[in-house]
Design an enzyme around this catalytic site. Structure first.
Site, PDB file in Angstrom:
ATOM      1  N   ARG A  70       4.476 -22.290 -16.465  1.00 35.66           N
ATOM      2  CA  ARG A  70       3.964 -21.407 -15.420  1.00 35.66           C
ATOM      3  C   ARG A  70       4.456 -21.751 -14.027  1.00 35.66           C
ATOM      4  NH1 ARG A  70       0.932 -21.198 -19.492  1.00 35.66           N
ATOM      5  NH2 ARG A  70       1.285 -23.417 -19.434  1.00 35.66           N
ATOM      6  N   THR A  71       4.436 -23.019 -13.677  1.00 40.18           N
ATOM      7  CA  THR A  71       4.729 -23.354 -12.287  1.00 40.18           C
ATOM      8  C   THR A  71       6.182 -23.031 -11.973  1.00 40.18           C
ATOM      9  OG1 THR A  71       3.064 -25.067 -12.416  1.00 40.18           O
ATOM     10  CG2 THR A  71       4.543 -25.155 -10.535  1.00 40.18           C
ATOM     11  N   LYS A  99      24.348 -40.186 -14.733  1.00 44.10           N
ATOM     12  CA  LYS A  99      25.442 -41.138 -14.442  1.00 44.10           C
ATOM     13  C   LYS A  99      24.979 -42.243 -13.498  1.00 44.10           C
ATOM     14  CE  LYS A  99      28.766 -37.300 -14.357  1.00 44.10           C
ATOM     15  NZ  LYS A  99      29.538 -36.485 -13.400  1.00 44.10           N
ATOM     16  N   ARG A 120       8.842 -31.027  -9.113  1.00 43.00           N
ATOM     17  CA  ARG A 120       7.821 -31.687  -9.952  1.00 43.00           C
ATOM     18  C   ARG A 120       8.408 -33.000 -10.429  1.00 43.00           C
ATOM     19  NH1 ARG A 120       4.567 -28.849 -14.774  1.00 43.00           N
ATOM     20  NH2 ARG A 120       3.427 -28.120 -12.953  1.00 43.00           N
ATOM     21  N   HIS A 148      -1.452 -31.501  -7.274  1.00 43.86           N
ATOM     22  CA  HIS A 148      -0.749 -30.279  -7.647  1.00 43.86           C
ATOM     23  C   HIS A 148      -1.303 -29.190  -6.720  1.00 43.86           C
ATOM     24  CE1 HIS A 148       1.168 -27.158  -9.819  1.00 43.86           C
ATOM     25  NE2 HIS A 148       0.918 -27.531 -11.052  1.00 43.86           N
TER      26      HIS A 148
HETATM   27  C1  NCD Z   1      -0.652 -28.594 -15.004  1.00 44.42           C
HETATM   28  C2  NCD Z   1       0.186 -29.779 -14.545  1.00 44.42           C
HETATM   29  O1  NCD Z   1       1.402 -29.804 -14.718  1.00 44.42           O
HETATM   30  O2  NCD Z   1      -0.422 -30.657 -13.965  1.00 44.42           O
HETATM   31  N1  NCD Z   1       0.135 -27.510 -15.361  1.00 44.42           N
HETATM   32  C3  NCD Z   1       0.246 -26.461 -14.499  1.00 44.42           C
HETATM   33  O3  NCD Z   1       1.044 -26.503 -13.604  1.00 44.42           O
HETATM   34  N2  NCD Z   1      -0.583 -25.424 -14.646  1.00 44.42           N
HETATM   35  C4  NCD Z   1      -1.696 -28.888 -15.985  1.00 44.42           C
HETATM   36  C5  NCD Z   1      -1.388 -29.700 -17.198  1.00 44.42           C
HETATM   37  O4  NCD Z   1      -0.258 -30.046 -17.499  1.00 44.42           O
HETATM   38  O5  NCD Z   1      -2.370 -30.001 -17.898  1.00 44.42           O
END
Ligand code: NCD
Length: 319
Positions: A70-71, A99, A120, A148
């Site tokens: 999703r993100t 590398k 991320r 997040h």
């Molecule tokens: C979450 C995350 O990556 O922290 N995912 C998200 O972006 N909705 C939640 C998760 O991984 O449980």
């Protein structure tokens, strides 16, 4: 605190998001979050053609060092829907990091190709570190177990849209409160509002206290979901974060601690909503999905609008 009431509908108002990094939800005031929500509403009302002008010619780069559906896709879809373009990397395997290139040099290079970066990474502190290297705005799409922030923004927007307002609600957060970074951003964001927060987890997965010492409001901790579930307006469920457990045995012990099934629906308020940042594993049964109180897929849709609004506000000084 700056108490200016921003209005997007005044042509030359100051836009506090312009060119700004999004690292922690704590960096944003309640007024700023509410302005973001109003702008997401406005974007939702725009025609397709009008939206496409918001980021025309701008490039978003994503750098994801951990899995995501999703993100990453949400930010891509949001950027494309406002007329921008995207490029990016998923994992370091196909990049020169394999590398031996450092993350510092990797970010430096991505910064030369893009106008805005969404990152991320599995390490706490990674987003702030990368933001110091990049000259363009950087959005934290999940940094280790820490935060997040855009998930919290879309969570609050979901609550506002579904319940009409956030103040006055009783909100329960259920599951892995130790390792789930969405929980920390959500708690920090909700602390700006007048809500009662119930935290429900097995003892082994309780909130890390040292990260909530600065909260204005008291939080209430429970081990049994049954003790509070019938009083909650929002039931925010999280997945047990298997990948963050140092020991698989420990994960097996807490796995399946809370399961939202059809039976539980009889015990919750008729106007309560069930939320989840997703992905869900086994903590909400599929049989719950068709109940009107199951809001987790509507939450994904609100998330796309929030991402589009955030990107448009960061890219455009005047809007
Ligand atoms: C979450 C995350 O990556 O922290 N995912 C998200 O972006 N909705 C939640 C998760 O991984 O449980």
């Amino acid at each position: 605190m700056n108490s200016i009431k921003y209005s997007f509908f005044v042509a030359d108002c100051m836009n506090p998001f312009y060119n700004r990094d999004v690292i922690s939800v704590n960096d944003f005031s309640k007024d700023e979050l509410e302005l973001l929500f109003r702008y997401a509403d406005k974007i939702g009302d725009m025609s397709k053609v009008e939206r496409l002008e918001l980021a025309r010619g701008s490039i978003l780069a994503y750098a994801f060092f951990e899995p995501s559906t999703r993100t990453r896709l949400g930010f891509e879809a949001a950027m494309l829907s406002i007329g921008g373009s995207t490029l990016g990397m998923l994992g370091s395997k196909s990049t020169s990091m394999e590398k031996g290139e450092s993350i510092k040099d990797t970010i430096r290079v991505i910064d030369l190709y893009a106008d805005i970066i969404v990152m991320r990474h599995y390490l706490d502190g990674s987003a702030r570190f990368a933001a110091e290297i990049a000259s363009h705005p950087l959005i934290n799409a999940g940094s280790g177990m820490e935060e997040h922030p855009t998930q919290a923004m879309l969570d609050l927007y979901t609550i506002q849209k579904e319940k009409g307002s956030i103040d006055g609600l009783r909100i329960g957060i259920v599951g892995d409160l130790k390792y789930a970074r969405t929980v920390y951003s959500l708690i920090y964001a909700l602390d700006k509002y007048d809500v009662r927060l119930d935290l429900i987890s097995p003892n082994e997965l309780s909130i890390r206290k040292e990260y909530i010492t600065n909260l204005k409001h008291q939080v209430y901790e429970h081990e049994r979901l049954d003790d509070v579930i019938n009083e909650l307006d929002i039931i925010y469920v999280t997945r047990i974060q298997k990948e963050r457990f140092p020991d698989e045995q420990e994960y097996m012990r807490v796995k399946g601690s809370y399961v939202i099934d059809k039976k539980i629906l009889d015990n919750i308020k008729s106007d309560a909503i069930i939320m989840h940042p997703l992905p869900r594993i086994d903590e909400i049964k599929y049989e719950v999905d068709n109940d009107k109180r199951a809001a987790y897929f509507r939450q994904v849709k609100y998330g796309k609008d929030i991402k589009a609004a955030l990107l448009a506000l960061i890219i455009n000084e005047y809007i």
